[in-house]
Write an enzyme that holds these catalytic residues in place. Structure first.
Site, mmCIF file in Angstrom:
data_model
loop_
_atom_site.group_PDB
_atom_site.id
_atom_site.type_symbol
_atom_site.label_atom_id
_atom_site.label_comp_id
_atom_site.label_asym_id
_atom_site.label_seq_id
_atom_site.Cartn_x
_atom_site.Cartn_y
_atom_site.Cartn_z
ATOM 1 N N ASP A 176 25.885 25.568 3.409
ATOM 2 C CA ASP A 176 27.198 25.315 4.028
ATOM 3 C C ASP A 176 27.176 25.849 5.451
ATOM 4 O O ASP A 176 26.974 27.057 5.675
ATOM 5 C CB ASP A 176 28.318 26.058 3.281
ATOM 6 C CG ASP A 176 28.684 25.458 1.931
ATOM 7 O OD1 ASP A 176 28.226 24.346 1.596
ATOM 8 O OD2 ASP A 176 29.461 26.115 1.206
ATOM 9 N N ASN B 185 11.444 5.531 -0.697
ATOM 10 C CA ASN B 185 12.804 5.345 -1.208
ATOM 11 C C ASN B 185 13.803 5.523 -0.075
ATOM 12 O O ASN B 185 13.482 6.124 0.958
ATOM 13 C CB ASN B 185 13.130 6.422 -2.266
ATOM 14 C CG ASN B 185 12.150 6.441 -3.403
ATOM 15 O OD1 ASN B 185 11.783 5.403 -3.951
ATOM 16 N ND2 ASN B 185 11.688 7.625 -3.764
ATOM 17 N N HIS C 20 34.381 30.319 1.397
ATOM 18 C CA HIS C 20 34.383 29.307 2.458
ATOM 19 C C HIS C 20 35.233 29.776 3.648
ATOM 20 O O HIS C 20 34.791 29.744 4.802
ATOM 21 C CB HIS C 20 34.948 27.985 1.927
ATOM 22 C CG HIS C 20 34.032 27.249 1.009
ATOM 23 N ND1 HIS C 20 33.936 27.512 -0.338
ATOM 24 C CD2 HIS C 20 33.146 26.244 1.249
ATOM 25 C CE1 HIS C 20 33.046 26.689 -0.886
ATOM 26 N NE2 HIS C 20 32.548 25.919 0.046
ATOM 27 N N HIS D 197 31.888 23.262 8.190
ATOM 28 C CA HIS D 197 32.372 22.724 6.909
ATOM 29 C C HIS D 197 33.833 23.106 6.655
ATOM 30 O O HIS D 197 34.555 22.363 5.999
ATOM 31 C CB HIS D 197 31.490 23.259 5.777
ATOM 32 C CG HIS D 197 31.900 22.858 4.403
ATOM 33 N ND1 HIS D 197 32.257 21.567 4.070
ATOM 34 C CD2 HIS D 197 31.998 23.575 3.249
ATOM 35 C CE1 HIS D 197 32.546 21.511 2.781
ATOM 36 N NE2 HIS D 197 32.413 22.722 2.269
ATOM 37 N N ALA E 96 4.621 3.608 -1.073
ATOM 38 C CA ALA E 96 5.824 3.884 -1.862
ATOM 39 C C ALA E 96 6.797 4.664 -0.995
ATOM 40 O O ALA E 96 6.394 5.608 -0.306
ATOM 41 C CB ALA E 96 5.466 4.692 -3.104
ATOM 42 N N HIS F 267 26.877 17.996 0.790
ATOM 43 C CA HIS F 267 27.098 19.140 -0.110
ATOM 44 C C HIS F 267 26.706 18.740 -1.537
ATOM 45 O O HIS F 267 27.523 18.705 -2.448
ATOM 46 C CB HIS F 267 28.549 19.618 -0.002
ATOM 47 C CG HIS F 267 28.861 20.101 1.374
ATOM 48 N ND1 HIS F 267 28.880 21.452 1.709
ATOM 49 C CD2 HIS F 267 29.073 19.421 2.524
ATOM 50 C CE1 HIS F 267 29.128 21.562 2.999
ATOM 51 N NE2 HIS F 267 29.252 20.345 3.519
ATOM 52 N N PHE G 143 0.804 -1.225 0.000
ATOM 53 C CA PHE G 143 0.000 0.000 0.000
ATOM 54 C C PHE G 143 0.830 1.265 0.000
ATOM 55 O O PHE G 143 0.291 2.355 0.092
ATOM 56 C CB PHE G 143 -0.939 0.034 1.219
ATOM 57 C CG PHE G 143 -1.765 -1.211 1.388
ATOM 58 C CD1 PHE G 143 -2.347 -1.829 0.297
ATOM 59 C CD2 PHE G 143 -1.947 -1.757 2.652
ATOM 60 C CE1 PHE G 143 -3.102 -2.985 0.463
ATOM 61 C CE2 PHE G 143 -2.698 -2.904 2.817
ATOM 62 C CZ PHE G 143 -3.277 -3.533 1.715
ATOM 63 N N HIS H 78 22.361 23.527 -1.774
ATOM 64 C CA HIS H 78 22.686 23.147 -0.390
ATOM 65 C C HIS H 78 23.229 24.296 0.429
ATOM 66 O O HIS H 78 23.648 25.319 -0.086
ATOM 67 C CB HIS H 78 23.646 21.953 -0.376
ATOM 68 C CG HIS H 78 25.055 22.261 -0.755
ATOM 69 N ND1 HIS H 78 25.507 22.245 -2.061
ATOM 70 C CD2 HIS H 78 26.137 22.604 -0.001
ATOM 71 C CE1 HIS H 78 26.781 22.551 -2.082
ATOM 72 N NE2 HIS H 78 27.205 22.790 -0.852
HETATM 73 C C1 23J Z 1 34.810 20.712 -0.252
HETATM 74 C C2 23J Z 1 36.033 21.199 -0.695
HETATM 75 C C3 23J Z 1 36.097 22.319 -1.467
HETATM 76 C C4 23J Z 1 34.912 22.957 -1.818
HETATM 77 C C5 23J Z 1 33.658 22.491 -1.382
HETATM 78 C C6 23J Z 1 33.642 21.365 -0.613
HETATM 79 C C7 23J Z 1 32.389 23.178 -1.738
HETATM 80 O O1 23J Z 1 32.317 23.992 -2.609
HETATM 81 C C8 23J Z 1 31.166 22.939 -0.954
HETATM 82 O O2 23J Z 1 30.226 22.283 -1.405
HETATM 83 O O3 23J Z 1 31.080 23.466 0.156
HETATM 84 S S1 23J Z 1 35.003 24.373 -2.833
HETATM 85 MN MN MN Z 2 29.009 23.089 0.270
#
Ligand code: 23J
Ligand code: MN
Length: 263
Positions: free
Chosen positions: A79, A66, A212, A83, A64, A73, A62, A77
């Site tokens: 960050d 996944n 980053h 990270h 579905a 990442h 009954f 997405h």
């Molecule tokens: C890991 C290493 C380098 C980078 C990244 C991830 C990303 O761009 C990310 O998705 O945060 S540049």
């Molecule tokens: Mn990322």
């Protein structure tokens, strides 16, 4: 106007359609473009897999459902500060510890689509952000800054999306002084329409990967692979982008949404 009245007005404009909900996420699946790191690093985020458990059959008559295999990442997405090594020590820098109020904020959208159409390595610098502010108004503390490039038009073709050649990936992003400037203004984060928050050639900048490095050093956030920024005004929209509450997570796919006044 009281907060209660303001929220009642928001409810009524949402119901009337005078405030629209715009989808800023791309489709997440096995064909979603994923970051490719230089081969000497040897590991990449795994390919996205969607495995059927059942679909009204012998495994589940009954129902579905996944199960998924995907890196944090992947696709559109978020960050989180943990990270990056520069953000590693913030107790509130993980997907499950970031204060939830930070997932709803005003958004500034800087249109770089013409520059990027002419030059895929286009870099947005602080001077250009200041020129944008002179035209559209100041970036306020606690607000998102998004770089519109219309790069999402390439998202159905990983080679075009990564745009790599023998010299590496060629995609737009911010300069070091751009990120420094928006952090001075108190921005809560920086988002782009490319595979990551940094430009394709950002590994050669000082510091490497400045979006980053500097955002996460400041306990601020990133958004990558955003879609549909062409549907947003320069100012006046509200961005809702909440990562999954992954335990000790460094990021997460998000369904990013914008509330936009109908023009
Ligand atoms: C890991 C290493 C380098 C980078 C990244 C991830 C990303 O761009 C990310 O998705 O945060 S540049
Ligand atoms: Mn990322």
């Amino acid at each position: 106007m009281s907060a209660r009245e303001t929220l009642a007005n928001l409810a009524s404009v949402l119901m009337s359609g005078n405030v629209e909900v715009i989808d800023l996420s791309g489709r997440l699946g096995p064909d979603t473009p994923l970051l490719k790191l230089p081969p000497e690093l040897a590991v990449d985020t795994p390919k996205i897999e969607i495995h059927k458990i059942s679909e009204y059959d012998n495994s589940g008559p009954f129902w579905a459902w996944n199960w998924l295999k995907l890196g944090e990442h992947s696709g559109t997405h978020f960050d989180a500060p943990h990270h990056w090594i520069t953000g590693k020590d913030y107790p509130d820098g993980y997907t499950d510890t970031i204060p939830v109020k930070n997932f709803v904020a005003p958004v500034n959208v800087i249109d770089c689509s013409a520059e990027v159409a002419a030059n895929p390595d286009f870099l947005l610098d602080a001077a250009a952000v200041k020129a944008w502010e002179a035209e559209h108004g100041e970036i306020g503390s606690g607000e998102w800054v998004l770089m519109r490039t219309d790069w999402d038009a390439r998202a159905n073709d990983e080679a075009a999306y990564l745009n790599a050649d023998e010299t590496g990936p060629h995609s737009p992003g911010p300069t070091v002084d751009c990120i420094e400037y928006i952090l001075e203004k108190g921005a809560i984060g920086w988002g782009t329409q490319c595979i990551g928050t940094d430009a394709g050639q950002a590994g050669g900048m000082e510091p490497p990967f400045p979006a980053h490095n500097l955002l996460h050093a400041a306990n601020r956030y990133g958004l990558a692979s955003l879609a549909n920024l062409s549907k947003l005004p320069a100012k006046g929209a509200i961005l809702i982008a909440a990562p999954l509450k992954i335990a000790d997570g460094t990021g997460s796919p998000v369904r990013a949404l914008a509330l936009v006044p109908k023009s």
